[in-house]
Design a protein around this motif. Structure first.
Motif, mmCIF file in Angstrom:
data_model
loop_
_atom_site.group_PDB
_atom_site.id
_atom_site.type_symbol
_atom_site.label_atom_id
_atom_site.label_comp_id
_atom_site.label_asym_id
_atom_site.label_seq_id
_atom_site.Cartn_x
_atom_site.Cartn_y
_atom_site.Cartn_z
ATOM 1 N N MET A 151 63.347 -60.666 -40.652
ATOM 2 C CA MET A 151 62.103 -60.895 -39.917
ATOM 3 C C MET A 151 62.008 -59.892 -38.789
ATOM 4 S SD MET A 151 63.006 -64.339 -37.734
ATOM 5 C CE MET A 151 64.297 -64.328 -36.482
ATOM 6 N N ASP A 152 60.793 -59.691 -38.291
ATOM 7 C CA ASP A 152 60.588 -58.743 -37.203
ATOM 8 C C ASP A 152 61.068 -59.321 -35.878
ATOM 9 O OD1 ASP A 152 59.354 -56.743 -38.750
ATOM 10 O OD2 ASP A 152 57.432 -57.795 -38.664
ATOM 11 N N ALA A 153 61.505 -58.444 -35.013
ATOM 12 C CA ALA A 153 61.849 -58.855 -33.649
ATOM 13 C C ALA A 153 60.570 -59.170 -32.882
ATOM 14 C CB ALA A 153 62.618 -57.748 -32.949
ATOM 15 N N GLU A 154 60.647 -60.163 -32.030
ATOM 16 C CA GLU A 154 59.500 -60.518 -31.201
ATOM 17 C C GLU A 154 59.215 -59.408 -30.197
ATOM 18 O OE1 GLU A 154 58.102 -64.081 -28.109
ATOM 19 O OE2 GLU A 154 60.006 -64.216 -29.197
ATOM 20 N N ARG A 155 57.931 -59.135 -29.980
ATOM 21 C CA ARG A 155 57.538 -58.079 -29.041
ATOM 22 C C ARG A 155 56.849 -58.691 -27.823
ATOM 23 N NH1 ARG A 155 55.613 -52.570 -32.046
ATOM 24 N NH2 ARG A 155 57.388 -52.422 -33.454
ATOM 25 N N PRO A 156 57.173 -58.195 -26.640
ATOM 26 C CA PRO A 156 56.448 -58.652 -25.454
ATOM 27 C C PRO A 156 54.984 -58.230 -25.529
ATOM 28 C CG PRO A 156 58.497 -57.555 -24.845
ATOM 29 C CD PRO A 156 58.272 -57.292 -26.296
ATOM 30 N N ALA A 157 54.162 -58.935 -24.800
ATOM 31 C CA ALA A 157 52.725 -58.625 -24.774
ATOM 32 C C ALA A 157 52.503 -57.184 -24.334
ATOM 33 C CB ALA A 157 52.006 -59.584 -23.827
ATOM 34 N N GLY A 158 51.589 -56.522 -25.034
ATOM 35 C CA GLY A 158 51.252 -55.153 -24.699
ATOM 36 C C GLY A 158 51.939 -54.126 -25.569
ATOM 37 N N PHE A 159 52.904 -54.570 -26.378
ATOM 38 C CA PHE A 159 53.651 -53.640 -27.228
ATOM 39 C C PHE A 159 53.412 -53.880 -28.719
ATOM 40 C CE2 PHE A 159 56.042 -53.775 -23.260
ATOM 41 C CZ PHE A 159 56.307 -52.433 -23.025
ATOM 42 N N GLU A 160 52.415 -54.693 -29.051
ATOM 43 C CA GLU A 160 52.253 -55.130 -30.432
ATOM 44 C C GLU A 160 52.053 -53.986 -31.424
ATOM 45 O OE1 GLU A 160 50.965 -58.414 -27.656
ATOM 46 O OE2 GLU A 160 50.551 -56.258 -27.859
ATOM 47 N N ASP A 161 51.209 -53.019 -31.086
ATOM 48 C CA ASP A 161 50.855 -51.948 -32.034
ATOM 49 C C ASP A 161 51.153 -50.567 -31.462
ATOM 50 O OD1 ASP A 161 49.695 -53.703 -34.059
ATOM 51 O OD2 ASP A 161 48.115 -54.072 -32.573
ATOM 52 N N ILE A 162 52.254 -50.431 -30.739
ATOM 53 C CA ILE A 162 52.511 -49.186 -30.030
ATOM 54 C C ILE A 162 52.667 -47.997 -30.977
ATOM 55 C CG2 ILE A 162 55.019 -49.551 -29.898
ATOM 56 C CD1 ILE A 162 54.854 -48.340 -27.052
ATOM 57 N N GLU A 163 53.210 -48.235 -32.187
ATOM 58 C CA GLU A 163 53.421 -47.130 -33.113
ATOM 59 C C GLU A 163 52.119 -46.527 -33.629
ATOM 60 O OE1 GLU A 163 57.038 -49.879 -33.792
ATOM 61 O OE2 GLU A 163 54.898 -50.091 -33.389
ATOM 62 N N SER A 164 51.024 -47.273 -33.532
ATOM 63 C CA SER A 164 49.746 -46.780 -34.056
ATOM 64 C C SER A 164 48.947 -45.986 -33.022
ATOM 65 C CB SER A 164 48.897 -47.960 -34.555
ATOM 66 O OG SER A 164 48.544 -48.822 -33.473
#
Length: 488
Positions: free
Chosen positions: A450-463
């Protein structure tokens, strides 16, 4: 407080904190250290137990930055260490603690503790020092109405921590080298997505050590360094190391109730900067029993602490691993410890590190044909070590998640694996966290499904759109690039 170089000649002049703040290497190619370590008393430790982190940082830093007015230094630490800046805490942790502790294992009289250091803006322990460094730089430059061009190298986390600390700072530009396509996707996106005009990202075709070698080469060109106003934020910068000393004190004070108790620390280690701060804390009198260096497959430091042989690997021999921030085969801060190990003899340090550059290492084991026998003194400094592999870290991530409901990153997993090998009865073992797991999701997905949980604001940083240039490991070309973008 006066500072000396690890390679100082008798004619070298001791420096004050502010004089070395903006630079990296000393003019003689050495690294700065205090002429004598300030000492901490038991009464001071007692008085510091209940202090907020910012006040503790002030109390420790004022022993080193004696030429900065107390009121200014206190304002700088108060500005840096705030719950708003270190807000990315796990459930059950308080942002006000800045570096909260959590007991992972209690097996009889053996205790394993995790110290969270990754709650800052870039989710890595580098924020603990870099946020302060940004404020110190801005403070110093404003007083002198000066500019600074920061030239650094990163294996993953230093770069983003530096850029987030320096973005938008008046009079500061950042030129950051990183090994091309050898960081995690999250790490790359954190750096390359910054669009600030004072941030320049350069992806180098090579490994981290190639990047680090270029930083040292530019730093050793004193004429170019002065003309282009070059400074550094790598861990060769003394201010960054001393800022990391603070969380060793915080970890100790939070894990104990009296000064008769000792603790040990396990530190994921590649460049030796983080664990060097622990060595300094111990030399100041903090009751540290053992300092355990945890390496990955790039085990240069583990080899030294086991055998006395410091053997630098070539670029082609440096492994690209799932704990990439430790993919380092030439530990740039190691010289600071060696300086103490050889009795603070700068001439001896110069000889040994000349051998590193010309022959690839040195041997202090005391065996026939070796360069000396100082390795026999390592034990009195409390150092131990261990090694972790990809298989180990995947298993450790899975184990810690299953047993404690905590997702740890790959480097911290190396630390936990090695820490378990060195736990001792009656001595709490504190593992220093390296980063939040989200920064290395590829391995988390492999370990946990499963994916690691991301803090708010980092959800789609790779895009996000990315801005960087790709260059070869060419010092002359790098100097031309810096000059073309500074206007100096």
């Amino acid at each position: 407080m006066q500072y000396v170089s690890t390679r100082a000649t008798p004619a070298s002049q001791p420096q004050q904190f502010s004089s070395i703040l903006l630079g990296g290497l000393a003019p003689d190619g050495g690294l700065y250290l205090p002429a004598a370590y300030p000492q901490v008393t038991g009464a001071e430790l007692d008085a510091w137990r209940k202090l907020p982190y910012a006040d503790l940082a002030y109390e420790i830093l004022r022993k080193f930055a004696t030429d900065i007015p107390d009121a200014d230094l206190k304002a700088l630490t108060a500005k840096t260490y705030t719950p708003a800046a270190y807000r990315n805490v796990r459930e059950g942790e308080s942002a006000a603690d800045i570096t909260p502790l959590r007991v992972l294992e209690q097996d009889g009289d053996k205790t394993l503790i995790l110290q969270a250091l990754s709650n800052g803006p870039t989710l890595a322990f580098k924020d603990m020092a870099m946020q302060l460094l940004g404020n110190l730089f801005e403070y110093t430059l404003a007083k002198e109405d000066a500019e600074l061009n920061i030239f650094g190298a990163t294996s993953g986390d230093t770069g983003s921590a530096a850029e987030y600390a320096m973005r938008g700072k008046k009079g500061i530009r950042v030129f950051m080298l990183s090994p091309h396509q050898k960081m995690s996707a999250f790490q790359s996106a954190q750096m390359f997505s910054l669009q600030d005009p004072n941030i320049f990202n350069i992806a180098v075709e090579g490994v981290f050590d190639d990047c680090q070698d270029m930083v040292k080469a530019v730093s050793n060109d004193l004429r170019f360094k002065a003309m282009q106003k070059i400074g550094t934020v790598n861990s060769i910068n003394w201010a960054r190391v001393v800022a990391q000393v603070v969380y060793y004190f915080r970890g100790y004070l939070a894990a104990t109730t009296d000064n008769g108790q000792k603790v040990s620390f396990t530190v994921p280690s590649g460049n030796f900067g983080n664990i060097c701060a622990g060595h300094i804390a111990r030399m100041m009198g903090l009751p540290i029993d053992k300092l355990v260096a945890a390496t990955n497959e790039n085990d240069v430091l583990d080899e030294f602490f086991r055998t006395g042989v410091y053997r630098v690997r070539k670029s082609a021999e440096t492994y690209h691993t799932s704990s990439p921030s430790m993919d380092i085969s030439k530990a740039s801060n190691f010289e600071r410890f060696v300086f103490d190990l050889v009795g603070r003899d700068p001439a001896r340090v110069g000889v040994l590190f000349h051998k590193v550059e010309t022959e690839g290492g040195f041997d202090l084991s005391g065996k026939p044909g070796s360069d000396g026998d100082e390795w026999t003194q390592v034990a009195r400094y409390g150092f131990l070590s261990g090694r972790s592999t990809h298989k180990d870290r995947v298993a450790t991530i899975r184990d810690v998640q299953d047993d404690y409901g905590i997702t740890i990153d790959t480097h911290t997993a190396d630390g936990v694996k090695v820490a378990r090998e060195h736990m001792a009865p009656g001595v709490p073992m504190i593992v220093l966290e390296t980063a939040l797991a989200a920064k290395f999701n590829e391995t988390i997905l492999e370990a946990l499904g499963m994916d690691a949980e991301r803090p708010a604001g980092f959800e789609d940083i790779e895009s996000l759109p990315q801005k960087f240039v790709v260059m070869k490991a060419d010092v002359a070309a790098m100097k031309a690039y810096i000059a073309a973008n500074t206007g100096l």
